[in-house]
Design an enzyme around this catalytic site. Structure first.
Site, short mmCIF file in Angstrom:
data_model
loop_
_atom_site.label_atom_id
_atom_site.label_comp_id
_atom_site.label_asym_id
_atom_site.label_seq_id
_atom_site.Cartn_x
_atom_site.Cartn_y
_atom_site.Cartn_z
N ASP A 1 0.82 -1.21 0.00
CA ASP A 1 0.00 0.00 0.00
C ASP A 1 0.86 1.26 0.00
OD1 ASP A 1 -2.30 1.60 0.32
OD2 ASP A 1 -2.06 1.59 2.49
N GLU B 1 3.22 -8.38 6.95
CA GLU B 1 1.96 -9.02 6.57
C GLU B 1 2.11 -10.02 5.42
OE1 GLU B 1 -1.04 -6.02 6.00
OE2 GLU B 1 -1.01 -5.46 8.10
N TYR C 1 -6.67 -3.48 12.44
CA TYR C 1 -7.41 -2.25 12.10
C TYR C 1 -8.88 -2.39 12.51
CZ TYR C 1 -3.33 -0.44 9.76
OH TYR C 1 -2.08 0.06 9.50
N GLU D 1 0.95 -1.96 14.10
CA GLU D 1 0.18 -0.99 13.32
C GLU D 1 -1.22 -0.91 13.90
OE1 GLU D 1 -0.14 -1.56 9.04
OE2 GLU D 1 1.98 -2.05 8.89
C1 GCB Z 1 -1.45 -2.39 6.63
C2 GCB Z 1 -0.16 -2.34 5.92
C3 GCB Z 1 0.24 -0.93 5.52
C4 GCB Z 1 -0.99 -0.19 5.00
C5 GCB Z 1 -2.01 -0.11 6.11
C6 GCB Z 1 -3.32 0.57 5.66
O1 GCB Z 1 -1.77 -3.36 7.27
O2 GCB Z 1 0.89 -2.94 6.63
O3 GCB Z 1 1.24 -1.00 4.56
O4 GCB Z 1 -0.69 1.07 4.50
O5 GCB Z 1 -2.35 -1.40 6.53
O6 GCB Z 1 -3.46 1.76 5.86
O7 GCB Z 1 -4.13 -0.11 5.06
#
Ligand code: GCB
Length: 652
Positions: A207, A451, A504, A540
């Protein structure tokens, strides 16, 4: 150390021989000037051309490297260091996939071309992704991988003719395959009713925008022909005696003498040694402590190495000075220890990313970022998702910002990307990365990937091998990779020292339902800890927020939602950090560019700072939290306060 231990080779030998892995030759010391060494940076404008021919191979067919680039067609001015993508007005160049050509003509100092006792080295800090280099039309080197330096001894080429000028041509290809790191695929779209003939796109599973070009300085430096090729330092403590173990590799002669001195910050000699290998002892050593963990964090000694050798042309000396931080790193079942004290990562994830220059190295941006990190009270970051410029790590050493150093193993999700071909490349990348970064006290852990599809069958063998190899290369640091796989399905997790999990909640699922975060996050931690009993990092978490969007009650993409989501995470982190959670890294430090997509509004907006480094509401929240955490765990309140005030940069 870099050559690996015998034990590890017994385990790895069959695989490595099977893959034909050759261990790296030579060191990769950062080019520093010294009494015996000069450097010449080639930053500035280079001639540039993208090869838009259908097969992208016209440059090779017409041998553009044979003569100055301007003679084979029109060229553009291209700044170095910079990505080529965003400096122009041409949309096609922005998304170009294939070979681009860079060229620079330079004049060399006379002694470089005439003194045969001088070795001239061409060093490229980073060329994304595959690079071929010619000097005066002669092929000198090729390199795969966009985030690590590579170099060639070009003395013979520049010392052989009447010319004092030198033409450097670098062809760079940003095409990714399932076996590159990061991986990618080229997809040809063949429906003639929808796409023109030969139409293709490059797909990636990461991403961030696949910026390309010469991202870091290209430079020339000199050494004598007998020279200090590599230095490896590891440190330890015995009571209050600092132990500095060193190993020095010399090239060019077998008859040499090495003398080392360790100087403190005042320039006082604290210890001396002789020989290419040894241990220096520093009584009452000043340890290298992370930012806000000590009244004098990031203490750096200087290891002065002096080589003297007898050569055919007479006696030769070479000098190199390496900054050295004395510190230890260890991991228990529930703690991450630096100098024997529990360390909590109050940190961020970053990207090398900015307006116009893309991933091009930029000192003002770097200094701004470090000022922001210290303003936040952060003490750590992860080099998501690739190794950053060496100058970044040097500042981390100087400021006490702890680093989880990550390889470009991001987006490893296809089965092919776990094949032996991919694994071999990943092993080599770890060698290159450790060779470059092994001496930074700020680097406390290696991260092998972000990931990966670690639930796929081949992932177990892949990570077992990769982790064993990394540990053999550097037994002094813990190893991890960052996972988002379910704890029961993850086949790589058994081999890591620290479990790093990305999640997330209330963003990629249960959208808008912040009320479920606490339960889901607590479950995540408990499941993982029960399964592995290893310290954990929330590597994260975050939410997109467009600066200036306000919604109360909070709605997704507003600053209030980003802040609210973080607060929910913090409730659970505050409980679990008393048990086994050893860190939290927000995603992300700043907004950054991605591929275009319906779920990205001119890039990823999960930054707590905008791409221009202006704070969103979440930045103030995090700042309050990080200073509070620092105050809880710090050595003495008054000391932290005076450190902040004394720096003139910030107050709590
Ligand atoms: C993740 C990734 C990261 C993305 C982020 C997102 O899990 O490791 O590279 O930018 O989520 O914002 O989706």
């Amino acid at each position: 150390m870099l050559r690996g231990s015998a034990g590890a080779w017994a385990v790895l030998g069959p695989l490595l021989w099977g893959c034909g892995l050759s261990l790296l030759q030579g060191g990769m010391l950062y080019p520093r000037e010294s009494r015996s060494r000069e450097r010449k940076e080639l930053d500035g404008l280079w001639s540039f051309r993208a090869d838009f021919s259908d097969n992208r191979r016209q440059g090779f067919e017409q041998q553009w490297y044979r003569a100055p680039l301007r003679e084979s067609g029109p060229t553009l001015d291209m700044p170095v260091p910079s990505s080529f993508n965003d400096v122009g007005q041409d949309g096609q160049l922005r998304s170009f996939v294939g070979w681009v050509w860079y060229e620079r003509e330079i004049t060399l100092p006379q002694r470089w071309t005439e003194d045969l006792g001088t070795r001239v080295v061409l060093r490229i800090g980073s060329a994304h992704y595959y690079a071929i280099v010619w000097v005066n039309g002669v092929h000198v080197l090729e390199h795969e991988g966009g985030h690590l330096p590579f170099e060639a001894d070009i003395s013979k080429l520049v010392q052989s003719g009447p010319l004092s000028s030198c033409r450097i041509t670098i062809a760079i290809n940003n095409t990714l395959s399932p076996h590159t790191l990061p991986p990618g695929t080229i997809l040809y779209k063949t429906d003639p009713s929808m796409y023109p003939k030969g139409y293709f796109v490059q797909n990636t599973k990461f991403d961030f925008f696949n910026y390309a070009g010469l991202h870091r300085s290209v430079l020339l430096y000199t050494t004598p022909t007998t020279y200090i090729d590599d230095i490896t330092v590891t440190t330890d403590m015995d009571q209050d005696i600092g132990l500095v173990n060193y190993q020095i590799i010399v090239q060019g002669s077998d008859h040499f003498q090495v003398d080392v001195s360790l100087l403190d910050e005042e320039g006082k000699v604290m210890a001396k040694g002789a020989g290419a290998e040894g241990q220096l002892q520093v009584p009452s050593a000043h340890l290298w402590w992370p930012y806000l963990m000590h009244e004098h964090p990031a203490y750096l000694y200087s290891l002065e190495v002096k080589l003297t050798a007898q050569t055919a042309v007479g006696p030769v000396s070479d000098f190199y000075t390496l900054p050295v931080g004395i510190r230890t790193v260890a991991v228990t079942k529930s703690q991450f220890l630096i100098n024997g004290k529990p360390f909590y990562f109050r940190g961020v994830n970053k990207h090398e990313d900015a307006d116009i220059r893309g991933k091009g190295f930029d000192w003002p941006l770097l200094v701004k970022d470090f000022n922001l990190l210290r303003w936040l009270g952060a003490n750590a970051f992860r080099t998501s998702h690739y190794p950053y410029a060496e100058e970044v790590l040097q500042l981390c050493d100087r400021y006490g910002i702890v680093v989880i150093d990550e390889s470009p193993g991001v987006g490893i999700v296809l089965v092919e990307s776990f094949s032996n071909v991919s694994l071999q490349h990943h092993l080599e990348v770890m060698e290159e990365m450790i060779r470059r970064d092994k001496n930074h006290p700020a680097v406390v852990m290696w991260s092998l990937a972000n990931e990966p599809a670690s639930f796929l069958k081949p992932a177990g063998y892949y990570f077992k091998t990769l982790i064993a190899h990394t540990k053999a290369l550097d037994p002094s640091r813990p190893v991890t990779f960052v996972t988002n796989t379910n704890y029961e399905a993850d086949l790589g997790a058994p081999y890591v020292d620290v479990i790093c999990v990305n999640s997330y909640y209330s963003w990629y699922h249960d959208y808008g339902h912040m009320e479920v975060i606490q339960l889901q996050l607590a479950t995540q931690f408990e499941n993982w800890y029960k399964a592995y009993q290893k310290p954990m990092i929330q590597s994260e978490y975050g939410a997109d927020a467009i600066e200036g969007f306000h919604e109360d009650p909070p709605l997704m993409f507003s600053e209030e939602y980003q802040k609210g989501l973080l607060q929910q995470y913090h409730v659970v982190l505050d409980q679990k950090r008393k048990e086994y959670v050893v860190g939290e890294l927000i995603w992300n430090f700043a907004d950054f560019m991605t591929n275009q997509s319906p779920v990205r509004m001119i890039g990823n907006r999960k930054g707590i700072f905008t791409r221009q480094r202006q704070p969103k509401s979440a930045a103030f929240l995090l700042r309050e939290r990080y200073w509070k955490l620092a105050n809880e765990t710090r050595y003495q309140r008054s000391a932290v306060t005076s450190q902040c005030v004394g720096s003139g940069l910030f107050t709590v």
